[in-house]
Design a protein around this motif. Sequence first.
Motif, mmCIF file in Angstrom:
data_model
loop_
_atom_site.group_PDB
_atom_site.id
_atom_site.type_symbol
_atom_site.label_atom_id
_atom_site.label_comp_id
_atom_site.label_asym_id
_atom_site.label_seq_id
_atom_site.Cartn_x
_atom_site.Cartn_y
_atom_site.Cartn_z
ATOM 1 N N THR A 44 0.807 -1.215 0.000
ATOM 2 C CA THR A 44 0.000 0.000 0.000
ATOM 3 C C THR A 44 0.848 1.275 0.000
ATOM 4 N N SER A 92 -3.419 -5.608 0.628
ATOM 5 C CA SER A 92 -3.078 -4.237 0.284
ATOM 6 C C SER A 92 -4.311 -3.422 -0.062
ATOM 7 N N ASP A 145 -6.108 -2.578 3.342
ATOM 8 C CA ASP A 145 -5.422 -1.487 4.032
ATOM 9 C C ASP A 145 -5.617 -0.177 3.283
ATOM 10 N N LYS A 193 -8.977 1.469 3.947
ATOM 11 C CA LYS A 193 -9.035 2.054 5.289
ATOM 12 C C LYS A 193 -8.318 3.397 5.336
ATOM 13 N N GLY A 216 -6.849 -8.544 7.908
ATOM 14 C CA GLY A 216 -6.790 -7.111 8.108
ATOM 15 C C GLY A 216 -8.125 -6.415 8.012
ATOM 16 N N ALA A 262 -4.182 -0.061 9.814
ATOM 17 C CA ALA A 262 -3.785 -0.265 8.422
ATOM 18 C C ALA A 262 -2.322 0.123 8.277
ATOM 19 N N SER A 299 1.965 2.864 10.422
ATOM 20 C CA SER A 299 0.729 2.289 10.949
ATOM 21 C C SER A 299 -0.296 3.396 11.172
ATOM 22 N N HIS A 321 6.150 -6.578 9.598
ATOM 23 C CA HIS A 321 5.651 -5.334 9.009
ATOM 24 C C HIS A 321 6.718 -4.659 8.158
ATOM 25 N N HIS A 328 2.434 -10.592 2.671
ATOM 26 C CA HIS A 328 1.949 -10.486 4.047
ATOM 27 C C HIS A 328 2.065 -11.823 4.793
#
Length: 415
Positions: free
Chosen positions: A79, A106, A109, A112, A157, A163, A175, A285, A294
């Motif tokens: 992302t 992705s 996230d 969001k 997620g 996100a 984050s 992460h 991920h």
Amino acid sequence: MAAPGENYRLAFPPSTKPHISTGIPFPAACAHHITNTFKASKVYIIVSNSISKTSNFTDLENALGDKVVGVRKGIKPHTPWDDVLEIVAEVREKGVDVIVTLGAGSLTDGAKVVAFALANNVSTTDDLAKLPGAAKTPNLNPPTLPIINIPTSLSGGEYSPFAGATDLRTHHKASFSHPQMGADLIILDPRLSISTPAQIWLSTGIRAVDHCVEGLCSLDANVSPATDASFAAGLKLLVPNLLITKKEWENEEARLGEMLGIVKAMGPLLGSTVIPMGASHGIGHQLGPLGVGHGETSCILLPAVLKWNFKNGDEAVRKAQRKVLDVLWGEASVRGVLERRGLKEGVADAGDCVGAVVKELGMPASLKDVGVGREKLNGLAVNSLKDRWVQTNPIPILEKKQVLEVLEMVVGDEK
């Protein structure tokens, strides 16, 4: 209100969102709720590049008809902020009143962060930099644009108010969080997931396992019998069904079991008594922006972090890991795998057992397996120390040398 034949319920009552939909095909569920629940007329779809070329996407477009005012085909892995800002501009211009995602992590996230950015009048990279939790910008507005997630992986997620998105100027994955961030509706369709590549489906299944395992191993004050029960239930749904899916790819019952296992895994990570994760999540992460998926981050790091914690921890750390061992050895199909791979109950540690499951699923077990060389370790360690979940590991990781000790366990080459 549920559609005919649909099971529609709250994921985590008494929280008011997200709702979960199961039991009917995803296009019908999405169209029903856009019209009857959200009363929306300007739909923006974020779809993965691969799914955009399939009948699954065509079926969704046909179900929504002229309500679709925009489509974004793909968000790059992890992302990037540039992708987020492009979508923000388009959604704002078109007056979108609901976002639908069809795809994996992705995209979830991204939606969001897009909704959060829109609520706070973000237009530029500098604007976006004010939103991550570390910036501690006061008086941020909550996201209000409804989001419907139709996931095609097991990352989970879609259930969280967090996100991750990557600032390409630094390659740091920041984050973003807000109590109101995240999906309003999550549509689970096992048949859709059959089209997901095996590497993504199974590896993200281990990502969900990671939630359960690091939750059970947490020494946080919020750990309780209720949180342990939820994580254990998730682990019992996830691992046996992942083993079934590996052998019986089109088994929809096993796939739905995995999807519902995520709900159990995610519940204790939300609300007022959040159970923090550990170094597998934290280092993962930052491994992600180096081109690692991920789920693959958990496949590589979780066994090593468990072993590092066991070696360096006290009896409290080891007692917590025994909760994981009790679940894994208690499932007949998992026990069979562990024994076939030469492990003995009472001797093998949690890292050994999780590692055996990862290998049984044919997932990567080292950085070398995913093309990350030794030259990346120093930068990876530095970025990992910025992650909040490295600091909430059962043994808090506060120094670069500690991260490097874990990474040495998974580098996969010889010095």
